[in-house]
Motif scaffolding. Structure first.
Motif, mmCIF file in Angstrom:
data_model
loop_
_atom_site.group_PDB
_atom_site.id
_atom_site.type_symbol
_atom_site.label_atom_id
_atom_site.label_comp_id
_atom_site.label_asym_id
_atom_site.label_seq_id
_atom_site.Cartn_x
_atom_site.Cartn_y
_atom_site.Cartn_z
ATOM 1 N N CYS A 212 37.088 54.992 36.532
ATOM 2 C CA CYS A 212 36.699 55.307 37.911
ATOM 3 C C CYS A 212 35.349 56.032 37.943
ATOM 4 O O CYS A 212 34.984 56.646 38.947
ATOM 5 C CB CYS A 212 37.764 56.181 38.563
ATOM 6 S SG CYS A 212 39.356 55.364 38.778
ATOM 7 N N ASP A 235 40.379 49.114 39.957
ATOM 8 C CA ASP A 235 41.463 48.516 40.745
ATOM 9 C C ASP A 235 42.250 47.471 39.961
ATOM 10 O O ASP A 235 42.869 46.583 40.546
ATOM 11 C CB ASP A 235 40.901 47.886 42.018
ATOM 12 C CG ASP A 235 39.832 46.818 41.742
ATOM 13 O OD1 ASP A 235 39.388 46.702 40.577
ATOM 14 O OD2 ASP A 235 39.443 46.116 42.690
ATOM 15 N N GLY A 263 43.000 51.581 45.716
ATOM 16 C CA GLY A 263 43.130 50.527 44.711
ATOM 17 C C GLY A 263 43.532 51.058 43.354
ATOM 18 O O GLY A 263 44.040 50.304 42.520
ATOM 19 N N THR A 264 43.314 52.357 43.115
ATOM 20 C CA THR A 264 43.756 52.963 41.855
ATOM 21 C C THR A 264 45.124 53.601 42.008
ATOM 22 O O THR A 264 46.060 53.302 41.259
ATOM 23 C CB THR A 264 42.743 54.017 41.367
ATOM 24 O OG1 THR A 264 41.470 53.407 41.167
ATOM 25 C CG2 THR A 264 43.213 54.631 40.049
#
Length: 452
Positions: A212, A235, A263-264
Motif C-alpha cells: 500500500c 487491492d 479494496g484492501t
C-alpha cells in the motif's frame, strides 16, 4: 527570510535561491527561498521531528499527498545516498526546511539533497521559521497548504489553497502501490550497509505483502526475519493470495485516509483466520477496519523517531518511529471482557488509563472474537497495537523498521516469524536483546547483555 540573513547568504558560495512562499488555508503565510524544483505543490501540511534520516522520510511513500516540514534546523548536511531511499521516487508533494545544506560532506553521498529534489520534481522552500510553523500546526491542526516558487501574491495563494482537495476521502494508497507482483529477497538489500549489518538468515517463510506504499526497509526487515517476500498490489483479491499458500500475509504502511482504502480492508476481512497476519501503520488500520473499528483523524498526526509507546504485555517503553495522521479507536472494536480486563466494564478514550492500571484489556469483537490492546501511545493515549487472540494476527501503528529511528521495535519482525511457527508466546520477546539482532556487533553485544 530576514534582510540580514539574505545579505549574509549573498556573500557565501550558497547564495540566495529564487523567492518562494508557503501558505496555509487559515491565512498563515511564510516566505523564503526555493531549494528544490520550481513550480507549485498542494498538500496537507505536516511535520516530522526526526533528527536524521531526512532522505528516508522524504522517500517514504506514506507521505503521498503531504507537504513535510522537517523540524531539525539544517537538512541535507550528509547529502543523499540513493541506496537509503525507501522507494524509487518520492511521493510527497513538497518540503519545508529552515536551512538546506548545499555542500554535503559524507563518504556515502551521491548528490546534494537540493539536486535530488530538483531531479524528482519536488517543490521545496527554505528560510522558513519552522519552529513557528510547527507550533502553529500543533495549535490549529493539520490543514491544506501550498508551496510556490512562481507566485508570491498572498491573495492568489490563499485562493488556490482553499480550492485544493483535502486528503480526507482520498485513496492515496492506490497511487503508490505496485502495478504487478514482485519479489523482494536478500539480493535486493543495499550493498553499502553490509559493513554494519550481518547477512540475514536463509528464508524459512513464504510471505505475501500487500503493498500500500511499502518502505524498502520494511521489506528488508521481513527478509532479515527469514521471509521470502512477494509484494502484491493494494487491492489483490484474498482468493489469489490464499491460492499461493503463503506462510503469512503482511499489510504494509501507506498514505492517506484508511476509510478510503476499502479494496484492501475488504480483503483483509477474508484473510483473517485463514493465515497468520502482521500489519503496521496503514496495515494496522486495515485490520482495524476489517474488524469494524472506527477511524479518527488526529489533530496533527504522529511523525518522527521519538514517540514513546508502552508495551502493556512486557511493561517496557519503546521509543518508536511513526508516520500517520489517522488512528484506530480501540473502544469501537467491541465490548470489554471483564474477566480479561481486570474486572473493568467501561471503556476509556484515553488509553493511558490501562497503562496506569497495568492491564492489557481485551474486547469481544463480533466478527473475530477476542482482541487485546497491546501497545499505547504515552503522549496522547491513542492505540498503538492490538493482538487477535482467536485468530493468528497482530498489528502496530508504528514502524519497527526504524528508517529513520530507534531499533526498540525490531522484535516485531521476530514476533511475526514466531507467529508463523505457530507459537502462542510470539510476542513474549526480550526486546533489549532482539534490538541488537542483525548487526555485526550484535552477537558480542547480546552475549555481554546475557552475562550482565
Amino acid at each position: 527570510m530576514s534582510d540580514i540573513t539574505e545579505q549574509l547568504l549573498r556573500g557565501t558560495s550558497k547564495g540566495v535561491g529564487a523567492k518562494a512562499a508557503l501558505a496555509l488555508e487559515d491565512g498563515t503565510v511564510f516566505f523564503g527561498a526555493a531549494c528544490g524544483a520550481a513550480g507549485e505543490a498542494f498538500g496537507e501540511i505536516c511535520f516530522n521531528t526526526s533528527l536524521e534520516g531526512y532522505l528516508e522520510v522524504i522517500s517514504d511513500p506514506s507521505y503521498a499527498g503531504q507537504i513535510i516540514t522537517l523540524t531539525y534546523p539544517q537538512i541535507g548536511n550528509y547529502g543523499v545516498n540513493l541506496e537509503d531511499a525507501q522507494s524509487g521516487k518520492p511521493a510527497l508533494r513538497g518540503l519545508v526546511v529552515r536551512d538546506m545544506c548545499a555542500t554535503p560532506s559524507n563518504w556515502r553521498s551521491d548528490m546534494a539533497l537540493g539536486e535530488y529534489l530538483e531531479r524528482n520534481g519536488v517543490v521545496a522552500i527554505e528560510g522558513v521559521d519552522t519552529r513557528a510553523l510547527v507550533r502553529h500546526v500543533r495549535d490549529h491542526g493539520a490543514q491544506r497548504a501550498i508551496v510556490s516558487t512562481v507566485d508570491d501574491d498572498v491573495d492568489s495563494l490563499l485562493a488556490k489553497v482553499r480550492a485544493s482537495a483535502s486528503i480526507v476521502g482520498q485513496n492515496l494508497a492506490a497511487t503508490v502501490s505496485c502495478e504487478r507482483p514482485y519479489a523482494h529477497t536478500a539480493h535486493d538489500m543495499p550493498d553499502s550497509v553490509r559493513f554494519a549489518l550481518a547477512e540475514g538468515p536463509d528464508a524459512r517463510f513464504s510471505v505475501i505483502a500487500y503493498d500500500c506504499g511499502v518502505k524498502r526497509s520494511i521489506l528488508d526487515g521481513l527478509v532479515r526475519a527469514g521471509c521470502s517476500v512477494t509484494c502484491v498490489p493494494w487491492d489483490t483479491p484474498a482468493e489469489d493470495v490464499l491460492a499461493q499458500h503463503p506462510d503469512g500475509v503482511f499489510l504494509s504502511n501507506g498514505p492517506g485516509d484508511p476509510d478510503a482504502v476499502s479494496g484492501t480492508y475488504s480483503q483483509v476481512g477474508k484473510l483473517l483466520g485463514k493465515v497468520p497476519m502482521f500489519g503496521i501503520c496503514l496495515g494496522h488500520q486495515m485490520m482495524g477496519k476489517a474488524a469494524g473499528a472506527d477511524i479518527e483523524k488526529l489533530k496533527f498526526g504522529h511523525r518522527g523517531g521519538n514517540h514513546p509507546v508502552m508495551n502493556l504485555l512486557t511493561r517496557r517503553v519503546e521509543i518508536t518511529a511513526q508516520n500517520h495522521g489517522f488512528g484506530v479507536l480501540f473502544p469501537s472494536m467491541g465490548e470489554l471482557v471483564p474477566d480479561l480486563s481486570g474486572g473493568y466494564t467501561e471503556h476509556h478514550d484515553d488509553l493511558r488509563f490501562w497503562v496506569r492500571a497495568g492491564i492489557a484489556p481485551v474486547v469481544r469483537n463480533e466478527r473475530f472474537g477476542r482482541i487485546r490492546l497491546t501497545h499505547v501511545n504515552l503522549n496522547d493515549g491513542t492505540v498503538e497495537g492490538v493482538a487477535f487472540l482467536d485468530v493468528p494476527a497482530f498489528c502496530v501503528q508504528y514502524h519497527p523498521e526504524a528508517a529513520p529511528g530507534p531499533t526498540d521495535a525490531h522484535y516485531l519482525f521476530t514476533a511475526f516469524a514466531r507467529l508463523m511457527e505457530g507459537r502462542k508466546d510470539y510476542l513474549d520477546i526480550d526486546i533489549a536483546a532482539d534490538r541488537l539482532a542483525g548487526w555485526r556487533f550484535g552477537a558480542e553485544a547480546a552475549k555481554e547483555l546475557a552475562n550482565a
